[in-house]
Scaffold this motif. Structure first.
Motif, PDB file in Angstrom:
ATOM      1  N   VAL A 221       0.941  -1.202  -0.137  1.00 26.43           N
ATOM      2  CA  VAL A 221      -0.050   0.213  -0.122  1.00 26.43           C
ATOM      3  C   VAL A 221       0.829   1.177   0.126  1.00 26.43           C
ATOM      4  O   VAL A 221       1.703   1.406   0.694  1.00 26.43           O
ATOM      5  CB  VAL A 221      -0.987   0.021   1.362  1.00 26.43           C
ATOM      6  CG1 VAL A 221      -1.873   1.245   1.349  1.00 26.43           C
ATOM      7  CG2 VAL A 221      -1.822  -1.367   1.208  1.00 26.43           C
ATOM      8  N   PRO A 222       0.801   2.035  -0.851  1.00 31.65           N
ATOM      9  CA  PRO A 222       1.633   3.165  -0.968  1.00 31.65           C
ATOM     10  C   PRO A 222       1.515   4.342  -0.091  1.00 31.65           C
ATOM     11  O   PRO A 222       0.368   4.459   0.602  1.00 31.65           O
ATOM     12  CB  PRO A 222       1.422   3.926  -2.288  1.00 31.65           C
ATOM     13  CG  PRO A 222       0.661   2.828  -3.147  1.00 31.65           C
ATOM     14  CD  PRO A 222       0.167   1.954  -2.096  1.00 31.65           C
ATOM     15  N   GLY A 223       2.535   5.253   0.332  1.00 31.07           N
ATOM     16  CA  GLY A 223       2.208   6.093   1.647  1.00 31.07           C
ATOM     17  C   GLY A 223       1.466   6.956   1.049  1.00 31.07           C
ATOM     18  O   GLY A 223       1.325   7.384  -0.099  1.00 31.07           O
ATOM     19  N   SER A 224       1.240   8.042   1.701  1.00 28.98           N
ATOM     20  CA  SER A 224       0.548   9.232   1.629  1.00 28.98           C
ATOM     21  C   SER A 224       1.431  10.296   1.177  1.00 28.98           C
ATOM     22  O   SER A 224       2.702  10.422   1.737  1.00 28.98           O
ATOM     23  CB  SER A 224      -0.232   9.754   2.908  1.00 28.98           C
ATOM     24  OG  SER A 224      -1.326   8.471   2.921  1.00 28.98           O
ATOM     25  N   ASP A 225       1.087  11.124   0.221  1.00 27.84           N
ATOM     26  CA  ASP A 225       1.946  12.443  -0.033  1.00 27.84           C
ATOM     27  C   ASP A 225       1.599  13.416   1.046  1.00 27.84           C
ATOM     28  O   ASP A 225       0.460  13.587   1.579  1.00 27.84           O
ATOM     29  CB  ASP A 225       1.380  12.857  -0.955  1.00 27.84           C
ATOM     30  CG  ASP A 225       1.800  12.004  -2.436  1.00 27.84           C
ATOM     31  OD1 ASP A 225       2.587  11.089  -2.260  1.00 27.84           O
ATOM     32  OD2 ASP A 225       1.156  12.263  -3.479  1.00 27.84           O
TER      33      ASP A 225
END
Length: 606
Positions: A221-225
């Motif tokens: 799951v990609p991290g948040s910007d």
């Protein structure tokens, strides 16, 4: 004959079955081991960090962790005794690693995984793959040849890069070898930026994935910007200005903070010297971190504005109140003086601030109580309300709260030095926040560095609204703004180098005795300038401080005043904040002792 033949065939099968199950069982089990399922973690793509306009300040690019299966480098597997050394010799110049250390990793016993290099570029992995393919072709054509790179693999990951090199490095921080934030926002918001790891499981044979054997995958799951309040261009202007002046002054370090007076958002936070988070090997240990938040120093005369705020708010004096300032003043166990010898000065309270008189400030704050003890308690309460002695609210890693002792613990000298900014310590953000509070009509807005985050689903979540606290009345704040204009606008003021054509500027100079962090003793000076503009309709606060200038002038008005002017002009232009066009109040700085005082002193004035 037929039955005899069948008997012989069956006998052969029995013998072969016995050989497989008993005699050669270990050998076949070992071969099966080579084809077992293998699992690897899938790194999540780290979120980007951007400025307020979406310009990337930190981002991630594709990379590969170069790994190996040591069991594929054994003499039994390769039929040669020095496969690790041969492989290491080929890999060392590509990876920039020591060949002996690589060979040692390839000989690691009882494991099928060893890490050879972290976060290499796709070009490096392609070079290794091409070389491995060439060796595989040779081994296929020549039974005596060995592909010593057959057991070298790669795990897709990402590498952190900072497109603007050292710009805002103190704010951003860096990512360590384990992929975790090692400082700054990267550390503070590591959980949000990092995302969640995934996992892949697949069958392999001879170090290669078997595509037909089935596989399972749990996606990462990609991290948040993270979107900061910083404006990249204003940050650049601040960083360029402070870096140049620190060099010219041969100073230890310096910082500049730019803050939106209305919202509390930090538009720039620059440190010099800085560092490049792309290459920490070249960084000096003293330059890592964010000195603007982590250095505690005595502010000097820029703190006088808080003393004046207390005096005005407590109705102890007005800007026109007369203050007779002698050349020396005996208080407690010390004889106090101003930065220059002078005859008796006849100043208004406004003039005390404009000429930055220590003696005048002591006299004024002495009016805060019937006794010195009472005056100390009142002044301390205002210093606390302005944010001294506690964290700013940024929640930044390593931030100092500064030092503000309770009034009952002030020494004999401190009760007279604290009013003019000595004997108390702050950080640069705290100093800037004081002036933003005045500019904002007396309401302190906790400073912020983060505007919000954008998750993998594209949804933007704003940061919580900052806390607001009324410190002084609107009237007091407006009066202080007019008094601060005298520092810059009046010819007798100490901040004339901060003037900006077309704009009304409110500001204050500071030149404080500096505590050397190495020895704990006073050595050198902290030079500073703080202010906001336009003075009558504030939009931006700029604070500058330089530590231990050893070349040229060390006075705050001389070396920080011009930085304030340069950065403020750039910020006002960037934010398209026009001048108001209104004339300044031009409050009197001095008085004629031969003329009677104008009526209008506060009823409880002493």
């Amino acid at each position: 004959m037929v039955s005899l033949g069948l008997t012989l065939v069956m006998l052969a099968f029995v013998v072969r079955l016995f050989q497989v199950q008993a005699v050669d069982a270990d050998a076949y089990a070992a071969k099966a081991e080579k084809n077992r399922y293998s699992s690897h973690k899938l790194a999540a793509e780290r979120g980007a960090i951007t400025d307020r306009g979406g310009v990337e300040l930190a981002t991630s690019v594709d990379a590969y962790d170069i790994t190996a299966d040591p069991t594929l480098f054994t003499p039994k597997e390769t039929k040669i005794g020095d496969a690790p050394e041969q492989a290491a010799g080929l890999l060392a110049p590509i990876l920039g690693e020591d060949a002996d250390k690589l060979a040692q990793k390839l000989r690691t016993p009882k494991t099928r995984f060893t890490l050879l290099a972290r976060r290499e570029t796709p070009q490096v992995w392609k070079q290794i793959k091409d070389l491995r393919a060439t060796l595989a072709e040779k081994a296929s054509a020549d039974p005596k040849a060995v592909n010593v790179l057959a057991g070298v693999l790669a795990v897709p990951t990402s590498k952190r890069v900072y497109p603007n090199d050292g710009l805002a490095a103190g704010i951003l921080g860096w990512v360590n070898a384990d992929g975790k934030g090692g400082g700054g926002v990267e550390q503070q918001l590591n959980k949000e930026l990092a995302g969640k790891q995934g996992e892949i499981r697949y069958a392999q044979s001879g170090g290669r994935q078997v595509p037909t054997a089935g596989r399972s995958e749990k996606p990462a799951v990609p991290g948040s910007d993270v979107e900061l309040t910083i404006d990249r261009d204003i940050q650049w202007a601040a960083q360029d200005a402070i870096t140049e002046q620190v060099r010219k002054s041969n100073a230890d370090r310096g910082y500049v903070i730019v803050q939106d007076t209305r919202t509390g958002e930090v538009l720039a936070m620059a440190n010099a010297p800085g560092f490049d988070p792309n290459d920490l090997s070249q960084a000096q240990s003293t330059s890592l971190g964010n000195a603007a938040l982590q250095d505690a120093f005595e502010p000097g005369s820029t703190a006088k504005v808080m003393s004046m705020a207390a005096v005005l708010e407590e109705n102890a004096a007005t800007p026109g109140t007369r203050v007779t300032v002698p050349n020396r003043l005996h208080r407690g166990d010390r004889l106090f003086q101003d930065d220059i010898d002078h005859p008796t000065w006849y100043l208004t309270l406004n003039g005390v601030l404009a000429k930055s008189s220590n003696i005048g400030t002591i006299l004024a704050t002495g009016e805060l109580g019937k006794t010195q003890k009472q005056a100390n308690k009142v002044l301390h309460s205002y210093l606390r309300k302005f944010g001294l002695g506690k964290e700013t609210g940024l929640g930044f890693p390593g931030e100092t709260s500064g030092i503000l002792a309770p009034p009952e613990k002030w020494s004999t000298s401190q009760q007279f030095t604290i009013p003019f900014g000595q004997g108390v310590s702050i950080n640069a953000m705290q100093a800037a926040s004081v002036y933003s509070t005045i500019a904002n009509g007396g309401v302190r807005v906790e400073p912020t560095l983060v505007r919000g985050t954008k998750g993998p689903d594209g949804r933007f979540t704003p940061a919580p609204a900052p806390k607001k606290t009324r410190v002084v009345s609107t009237k007091t704040a407006r009066t202080l703004a007019q008094m601060l204009e005298s520092v810059v606008d009046d010819e007798e003021g100490t901040g004339t180098k901060a003037r900006i054509p077309g704009y009304r500027v409110a500001g204050k100079t500071g030149t404080a005795n500096r505590v050397d962090p190495k020895t704990g003793r006073y050595r050198g000076y902290t030079s500073s300038f703080a202010g906001f503009a336009p003075a009558d309709k504030p939009r931006v606060t700029v604070y500058c401080a330089i530590q231990n200038a050893t070349k040229g002038s060390y006075f705050g008005g001389q070396i920080c005043g011009p930085i304030y002017k340069k950065v403020m002009q750039f910020a006002l232009k960037t934010l398209q904040a026009p001048p108001t066009g209104k004339a300044p109040a031009r409050l009197p700085v001095t008085f004629d002792p031969g003329r009677p005082e104008t009526p209008g002193r506060p009823p409880n004035g002493r």
